[in-house]
Design an enzyme around this catalytic site. Structure first.
Site: not given
Length: 650
Positions: A348-349
């Protein structure tokens, strides 16, 4: 006598990210829209000078009026912020947490690792079922990643006497023991647990869609990482349990697919899931608090070798239809291993940019599986193992009803549609790399690659577009990123010169020089806190429209067009230990491009949408290869021309 004692060097402190000067940002913005205005004029729009004068007027009005109010508010906000005006207040929300699109493809990054040459060839031929070598490589990678984390925490690597150490320690800490939690309107992060909490000493693993927790630290003071042999043993026991469940006919409810859904859908489903039972609350909390995820996929995508093998590997790491439920997309770092021991990571960025986990992964991959750390050089077959030992692991099950089984099935269908539409690929260009670029041009290889992408895009679309390149603002406290606007009047002039058959090679070379120089200047500005896009965002958010405040500058359609990043690009490391990397296109008719520039080759990860008739990953790949060859030919030809010209005068 003179003392021989030494004084330990003082830790460095990073400066605060500055609020750029208002007038300079406006002037740089006006420069950045010049190529758009030139394009408009060339296609029958307003004359350049008329259109530019109008925007300059709006910029002057903004600077003299409400813009100064916004700047003052931004400065006041910065003074009240513990770290900086951007990261403390709105960047993560606006860039990530307020997005409601699924994380799958749209936000999460993916990274495919090189094969481990310490693993025997026969182990790499397995394509189905959880395999002993798959488990061993997974345990080894987890152990190596956590060794890096621990050594970084103890300042045995990159100490606080270096800027890199300060930035890296702060950034890496956001990879672990945290998760993105879906909420209405804007997601939040889970609260990181204390390292002494039991859940913070665990990883979670996913096998056939089931989730398990594995303690990986001894509960001592100070905490110590368990040996990789013990880690492998615990993981094997959990795998044995999952295999027994599968053999008995039990089937996991694919809860992981819910995390791949739209954020609003996942918000509603998670809340109902947590309301169903305390067990669900416990499972979700352990996953959020756990250090990282480890997913064992049950099938290796084929083929295993060649360009198709590269592509299938990368797409499996991104998520394929067969393994989408074997992921928790809310976690910042998940290691993925398939039966043939091919591995990679995805994450997840929002907590940290992909550069950070790629640094961690590179360190972990430097040393392959070392047999001396294990009881036997070859892991025992699962068939010879007794029934699953119930120590060293715990099930993280979900209590669900028929409604949730239907919700999961529907989420799987929606995830399949996203995956099937994702035209993701990886390509290796092996004719030359950064060594040749630096020797031939004496300029930045990154700027060169950005010009490659400008030329390739124009060749495929016959038009230009706003282009985003990531710049790290790592020299500042809690610095994150800034935008480099690659589409400039200089890059436009060079591309047009390249496609105009009447332009001489020497003129093209001169235009390339100017384009590279302009891009390098923008890169320096962005990295040193003088970029414009974050500042413009802050100024716009400081407007008070309910009080009647407005700005023609922001209402201009060109303001939005200049930030419509149909080319979203980013470069990582040389990537010697990676097969490829990637992230999703920002717009349905655009491209997401990640590249790894090594001394002798360049690897491109490209993503677009099959559903868009104006994009093609294969088509852009071909144009990139053509552009790389055209540019080398240009440089060699002009170099030869210069030599010839000098020789003719002797």
């Amino acid at each position: 006598m003179r003392s021989t004692s030494t004084v330990a060097p003082k830790p460095l402190s990073l400066p605060r990210l500055p609020v750029p000067e208002l007038r300079k940002t406006l002037d740089r913005y006006l420069t950045s829209i010049e190529p758009f205005l030139l394009e408009d004029e060339a296609h029958g729009g307003l004359p350049f000078h008329s259109a530019y004068s109008l925007r300059a007027k709006w910029a002057d009005e903004f600077a003299a009026g409400v813009g100064q109010l916004c700047q003052d508010r931004l400065l006041a906000l910065d003074r009240a912020s513990p770290h900086n005006w951007l990261d403390d207040n709105f960047w993560i929300k606006k860039a990530y947490l307020e997005w409601r699109s699924p994380l799958l493809v749209n936000s999460n990054w993916w990274l495919a690792f090189q094969d481990d040459n310490q693993i025997p060839a026969h182990a790499k031929e397995e394509i189905a079922g959880i395999t002993p070598w798959q488990v061993r490589r997974g345990a080894w990678l987890v152990h190596r990643v956590l060794c890096f984390k621990d050594r970084l925490d103890r300042q045995e690597l990159y100490p606080d006497t270096t800027r890199t150490g300060i930035w890296l320690r702060d950034s890496v800490s956001k990879m672990f023991s945290i998760a993105r939690i879906p909420k209405p309107i804007c997601d939040i992060f889970s609260k990181p647990p204390l390292p002494t909490q039991p859940d913070a000493q665990k990883i979670y693993i996913m096998i056939h869609g089931w989730c398990y927790a594995i303690p990986v630290y001894h509960p001592t003071s100070p905490l110590t990482l368990v040996g990789v042999q013990a880690m492998e043993t615990r993981i094997r026991s959990a795998v044995a349990d999952a295999q027994q469940r599968l053999a008995s006919g039990e089937k996991a409810v694919p809860i992981g697919a819910l995390t791949a859904d739209t954020r609003d859908k996942w918000t509603a489903n998670l809340q109902q899931l947590l309301d169903l039972s305390p067990q669900n609350q416990k499972t979700h909390q352990v996953i959020c608090n756990s250090l990282l995820g480890l997913s064992f996929d049950g099938a290796a995508p084929t083929p295993l070798t060649g360009q198709e093998g590269l592509t299938s590997h990368l797409c499996a790491i991104r998520a394929a239809n067969s393994n989408v439920a074997n992921r928790i997309f809310d976690k910042p770092y998940t290691i993925i291993v398939d039966p043939s021991t091919r591995a990679g990571s995805s994450g997840e960025h929002s907590p940290c940019d992909a550069m950070v986990p790629s640094i961690v992964a590179e360190w972990a991959l430097v040393d392959g599986v070392d047999a001396s750390f294990f009881d036997a050089p070859e892991p025992a077959p699962f068939a010879s193992q007794a029934a699953a030992d119930n120590t060293g692991w715990e099930r993280l099950d979900w209590d669900v009803d028929a409604k949730f089984e239907a919700e999961c099935s529907a989420a799987l269908v929606r995830a399949k549609a996203i995956i099937d539409d994702s035209d993701a690929n990886v390509f290796w260009f092996q004719e030359y790399g950064t060594d040749w670029i630096k020797a031939a041009l004496k300029q930045s290889p990154d700027a060169y690659i950005q010009m490659v992408l400008q030329l390739a895009y124009f060749k495929t679309r016959g038009a230009f577009t706003a282009t985003y390149e990531t710049a790290l603002t790592r020299m500042f406290k809690r610095g994150r990123t800034e935008t480099i606007r690659t589409f400039t009047k200089e890059s436009r002039a060079w591309v047009l010169g390249m496609v105009d058959g009447n332009t001489s090679q020497q003129t093209r070379r001169n235009l390339l020089h100017h384009a590279l120089h302009a891009h390098s200047a923008l890169t320096r500005e962005a990295a040193t806190g003088r970029g414009i896009d974050r500042h413009l965002l802050g100024l716009r958010l400081m407007l008070r429209p309910l009080s009647g405040e407005e700005a023609a500058l922001f209402d201009d359609e060109l303001f939005q067009r200049s930030q419509t990043w149909r080319l979203s690009t980013s470069g990582l490391s040389a990537g010697d230990l990676f097969k490829g990397t990637g992230f999703g296109a920002t717009y349905e008719d655009g491209y997401g491009i990640n590249y790894l520039a090594a001394p002798d080759m360049i690897k491109f990860g490209i993503e677009s949408k099959f559903s868009c008739s104006r994009t093609s990953t294969d088509g852009l790949k071909d144009a990139i290869f053509e552009a790389l060859n055209d540019m080398q030919t240009l440089c060699l030809a002009t170099d030869a021309a210069v030599v010839s010209e000098r020789t003719s005068h002797l």
